[in-house]
Design a protein around this motif. Structure first.
Motif, PDB file in Angstrom:
ATOM      1  N   ALA A 153       0.813  -1.220   0.000  1.00  0.00           N
ATOM      2  CA  ALA A 153       0.000   0.000   0.000  1.00  0.00           C
ATOM      3  C   ALA A 153       0.840   1.260   0.000  1.00  0.00           C
ATOM      4  CB  ALA A 153      -0.945  -0.002   1.200  1.00  0.00           C
ATOM      5  N   ARG A 154       2.046   1.208   0.560  1.00  0.00           N
ATOM      6  CA  ARG A 154       2.849   2.429   0.647  1.00  0.00           C
ATOM      7  C   ARG A 154       3.320   2.937  -0.714  1.00  0.00           C
ATOM      8  NH1 ARG A 154       7.454  -0.733   3.573  1.00  0.00           N
ATOM      9  NH2 ARG A 154       8.911  -1.241   1.900  1.00  0.00           N
ATOM     10  N   GLU A 155       3.183   2.126  -1.760  1.00  0.00           N
ATOM     11  CA  GLU A 155       3.552   2.609  -3.090  1.00  0.00           C
ATOM     12  C   GLU A 155       2.652   3.754  -3.539  1.00  0.00           C
ATOM     13  OE1 GLU A 155       3.651  -0.587  -5.843  1.00  0.00           O
ATOM     14  OE2 GLU A 155       5.384  -1.570  -4.932  1.00  0.00           O
ATOM     15  N   ALA A 156       1.484   3.904  -2.902  1.00  0.00           N
ATOM     16  CA  ALA A 156       0.580   5.000  -3.248  1.00  0.00           C
ATOM     17  C   ALA A 156       0.943   6.302  -2.529  1.00  0.00           C
ATOM     18  CB  ALA A 156      -0.863   4.611  -2.908  1.00  0.00           C
ATOM     19  N   TYR A 157       1.956   6.247  -1.670  1.00  0.00           N
ATOM     20  CA  TYR A 157       2.330   7.409  -0.859  1.00  0.00           C
ATOM     21  C   TYR A 157       3.739   7.902  -1.204  1.00  0.00           C
ATOM     22  CZ  TYR A 157      -1.621   6.360   2.218  1.00  0.00           C
ATOM     23  OH  TYR A 157      -2.883   6.137   2.719  1.00  0.00           O
ATOM     24  N   ARG A 158       3.928   9.182  -0.984  1.00  0.00           N
ATOM     25  CA  ARG A 158       5.285   9.750  -1.003  1.00  0.00           C
ATOM     26  C   ARG A 158       5.737   9.879   0.444  1.00  0.00           C
ATOM     27  NH1 ARG A 158       6.892  14.693   0.055  1.00  0.00           N
ATOM     28  NH2 ARG A 158       4.807  15.565  -0.207  1.00  0.00           N
ATOM     29  N   LEU A 159       6.793   9.202   0.794  1.00  0.00           N
ATOM     30  CA  LEU A 159       7.334   9.238   2.142  1.00  0.00           C
ATOM     31  C   LEU A 159       8.601  10.067   2.146  1.00  0.00           C
ATOM     32  CD1 LEU A 159       7.041   5.440   3.106  1.00  0.00           C
ATOM     33  CD2 LEU A 159       5.263   7.192   3.126  1.00  0.00           C
ATOM     34  N   ALA A 160       8.695  11.013   3.074  1.00  0.00           N
ATOM     35  CA  ALA A 160       9.865  11.890   3.072  1.00  0.00           C
ATOM     36  C   ALA A 160      10.129  12.442   4.458  1.00  0.00           C
ATOM     37  CB  ALA A 160       9.672  13.044   2.089  1.00  0.00           C
ATOM     38  N   ALA A 161      11.411  12.584   4.789  1.00  0.00           N
ATOM     39  CA  ALA A 161      11.833  13.356   5.950  1.00  0.00           C
ATOM     40  C   ALA A 161      11.945  14.802   5.487  1.00  0.00           C
ATOM     41  CB  ALA A 161      13.165  12.839   6.483  1.00  0.00           C
TER      42      ALA A 161
ATOM     43  N   ALA B  83       3.908  11.371   5.237  1.00  0.00           N
ATOM     44  CA  ALA B  83       3.446  10.447   4.199  1.00  0.00           C
ATOM     45  C   ALA B  83       2.257  11.112   3.524  1.00  0.00           C
ATOM     46  CB  ALA B  83       3.034   9.106   4.804  1.00  0.00           C
ATOM     47  N   VAL B  84       2.351  11.294   2.206  1.00  0.00           N
ATOM     48  CA  VAL B  84       1.302  11.982   1.447  1.00  0.00           C
ATOM     49  C   VAL B  84       0.792  11.050   0.352  1.00  0.00           C
ATOM     50  CG1 VAL B  84       0.729  13.986   0.027  1.00  0.00           C
ATOM     51  CG2 VAL B  84       2.384  14.216   1.900  1.00  0.00           C
ATOM     52  N   LEU B  85      -0.524  10.865   0.294  1.00  0.00           N
ATOM     53  CA  LEU B  85      -1.108  10.017  -0.743  1.00  0.00           C
ATOM     54  C   LEU B  85      -0.999  10.729  -2.084  1.00  0.00           C
ATOM     55  CD1 LEU B  85      -2.728   7.349  -1.205  1.00  0.00           C
ATOM     56  CD2 LEU B  85      -4.797   8.753  -1.064  1.00  0.00           C
ATOM     57  N   THR B  86      -0.254  10.148  -3.011  1.00  0.00           N
ATOM     58  CA  THR B  86      -0.084  10.755  -4.327  1.00  0.00           C
ATOM     59  C   THR B  86      -0.869  10.031  -5.412  1.00  0.00           C
ATOM     60  OG1 THR B  86       1.932   9.435  -4.650  1.00  0.00           O
ATOM     61  CG2 THR B  86       2.196  11.658  -3.765  1.00  0.00           C
ATOM     62  N   ASP B  87      -1.248   8.788  -5.168  1.00  0.00           N
ATOM     63  CA  ASP B  87      -2.059   8.024  -6.116  1.00  0.00           C
ATOM     64  C   ASP B  87      -3.526   8.241  -5.772  1.00  0.00           C
ATOM     65  OD1 ASP B  87      -3.354   6.252  -7.739  1.00  0.00           O
ATOM     66  OD2 ASP B  87      -2.206   4.491  -7.148  1.00  0.00           O
ATOM     67  N   THR B  88      -4.171   9.150  -6.484  1.00  0.00           N
ATOM     68  CA  THR B  88      -5.554   9.510  -6.160  1.00  0.00           C
ATOM     69  C   THR B  88      -6.545   8.402  -6.480  1.00  0.00           C
ATOM     70  OG1 THR B  88      -5.783  10.571  -8.341  1.00  0.00           O
ATOM     71  CG2 THR B  88      -5.111  11.967  -6.484  1.00  0.00           C
ATOM     72  N   THR B  89      -6.101   7.368  -7.186  1.00  0.00           N
ATOM     73  CA  THR B  89      -6.997   6.241  -7.473  1.00  0.00           C
ATOM     74  C   THR B  89      -6.969   5.203  -6.357  1.00  0.00           C
ATOM     75  OG1 THR B  89      -5.305   4.966  -8.661  1.00  0.00           O
ATOM     76  CG2 THR B  89      -6.574   6.570  -9.936  1.00  0.00           C
TER      77      THR B  89
ATOM     78  N   GLY C 225      -8.150   5.775   3.063  1.00  0.00           N
ATOM     79  CA  GLY C 225      -8.765   6.864   3.810  1.00  0.00           C
ATOM     80  C   GLY C 225      -7.739   7.851   4.331  1.00  0.00           C
ATOM     81  N   VAL C 226      -6.542   7.389   4.637  1.00  0.00           N
ATOM     82  CA  VAL C 226      -5.484   8.268   5.152  1.00  0.00           C
ATOM     83  C   VAL C 226      -4.879   9.028   3.987  1.00  0.00           C
ATOM     84  CG1 VAL C 226      -3.281   8.374   6.357  1.00  0.00           C
ATOM     85  CG2 VAL C 226      -5.003   6.706   7.067  1.00  0.00           C
ATOM     86  N   ARG C 227      -5.055  10.337   3.971  1.00  0.00           N
ATOM     87  CA  ARG C 227      -4.542  11.171   2.884  1.00  0.00           C
ATOM     88  C   ARG C 227      -3.161  11.737   3.172  1.00  0.00           C
ATOM     89  NH1 ARG C 227      -7.497   9.830  -1.460  1.00  0.00           N
ATOM     90  NH2 ARG C 227      -9.708  10.027  -1.117  1.00  0.00           N
ATOM     91  N   ARG C 228      -2.920  12.081   4.420  1.00  0.00           N
ATOM     92  CA  ARG C 228      -1.621  12.686   4.773  1.00  0.00           C
ATOM     93  C   ARG C 228      -1.379  12.468   6.254  1.00  0.00           C
ATOM     94  NH1 ARG C 228      -0.397  17.677   7.079  1.00  0.00           N
ATOM     95  NH2 ARG C 228       1.763  18.376   6.765  1.00  0.00           N
ATOM     96  N   VAL C 229      -0.131  12.172   6.561  1.00  0.00           N
ATOM     97  CA  VAL C 229       0.310  12.082   7.952  1.00  0.00           C
ATOM     98  C   VAL C 229       1.606  12.866   8.081  1.00  0.00           C
ATOM     99  CG1 VAL C 229       1.190  10.559   9.752  1.00  0.00           C
ATOM    100  CG2 VAL C 229      -0.798   9.871   8.421  1.00  0.00           C
ATOM    101  N   TRP C 230       1.677  13.678   9.099  1.00  0.00           N
ATOM    102  CA  TRP C 230       2.890  14.448   9.405  1.00  0.00           C
ATOM    103  C   TRP C 230       3.195  14.209  10.873  1.00  0.00           C
ATOM    104  CZ3 TRP C 230       3.618  17.948  13.228  1.00  0.00           C
ATOM    105  CH2 TRP C 230       4.756  18.762  13.179  1.00  0.00           C
ATOM    106  N   ALA C 231       4.475  14.045  11.199  1.00  0.00           N
ATOM    107  CA  ALA C 231       4.815  13.783  12.601  1.00  0.00           C
ATOM    108  C   ALA C 231       6.215  14.257  12.914  1.00  0.00           C
ATOM    109  CB  ALA C 231       4.677  12.297  12.921  1.00  0.00           C
TER     110      ALA C 231
END
Length: 233
Positions: free
Chosen positions: A119-127, A143-149, A153-159
């Protein structure tokens, strides 16, 4: 002049030699390592410590219009401790004074999609940087959802996460689409050191519901927390 069949063969050969679609970029190893600590239990201990020690809190509930303008606002001050709950100022909307809950426990799962190998392939993960909270150094990761298809439910997480995996701040954006409505939410929790541990100092929840042919409904709930024994309480 080349015949049409020959041209067709050349065209097929060109298609066969075309570069394949580029693969998604690999996950940032540092981001993936830090995000492994960002799940449903990320700040659970901080809320448990707060409940055990008791606290005072100012709760503000604001109803917002379509353009984000405040339409109605209510504030209540509440004290929580072993002797029960006491309203210090204001009037709660409910008969029983509201109690602070951990919103991350319901916003995320124990295995959120951005750390799942598939599932993480649909997200951009970055420090994305670093910060200091209470004299402790934290790395900022998202982690930001970049694959809109992708049906996530989780669109973005920042921590803000330490090297040891402590979360000092976290923000989660979610979206749920149904046949007759769309729900969007954003929750944010900021922690601070207290009495040898960490406790919540500010919790904000934004929730919006869009229903066709009806004005959007948006409510913001903000808690400002003062743990027992903190300076000035």
């Amino acid at each position: 002049m080349r015949s049409l069949p020959a041209l067709a063969l050349l065209a097929l050969a060109a298609v066969g030699c075309a570069d394949p679609d580029p693969a998604p970029p690999p996950a940032d190893p540092e981001a993936l390592r830090l995000l492994d600590a960002v799940d449903a239990s990320a700040v659970a201990d901080a809320f448990a410590d707060l409940d055990a020690d008791g606290y005072e809190a100012d709760l503000t509930v604001t109803t917002l219009g379509a353009g984000g303008q405040p339409l109605d606002r209510e504030t209540v001050a509440i004290a929580y401790g072993s002797n029960g709950t006491r309203v210090l100022a204001g009037t709660p909307q409910e008969d029983e004074a509201p109690r602070l809950r951990d919103p991350i426990a319901s916003a995320l799962s124990d295995d959120p999609p951005y750390v799942d190998p598939v599932a993480r392939e649909a997200y951009r993960l970055a420090a994305v940087g670093d910060t200091t909270i209470g004299g402790v150094s934290f790395r900022l990761v998202e982690a930001v959802l970049t694959d809109t298809t992708a049906e996530q439910g989780v669109r973005r997480v920042w921590a803000a996460v330490t090297e040891g995996g402590r979360v000092g701040a976290i923000e989660v954006e979610r979206r749920a689409d149904a046949a007759i409505y769309t729900e969007r939410s954003r929750v944010r929790v900021d922690l601070a050191p207290h009495a040898g541990g960490w406790v919540p100092r500010r919790v904000v929840t934004d929730a919006a519901t869009d229903v066709p042919l009806s004005p959007p409904s948006r409510v913001r709930t903000e808690w400002t927390i003062r743990p027992r024994g903190a300076s000035g309480t």
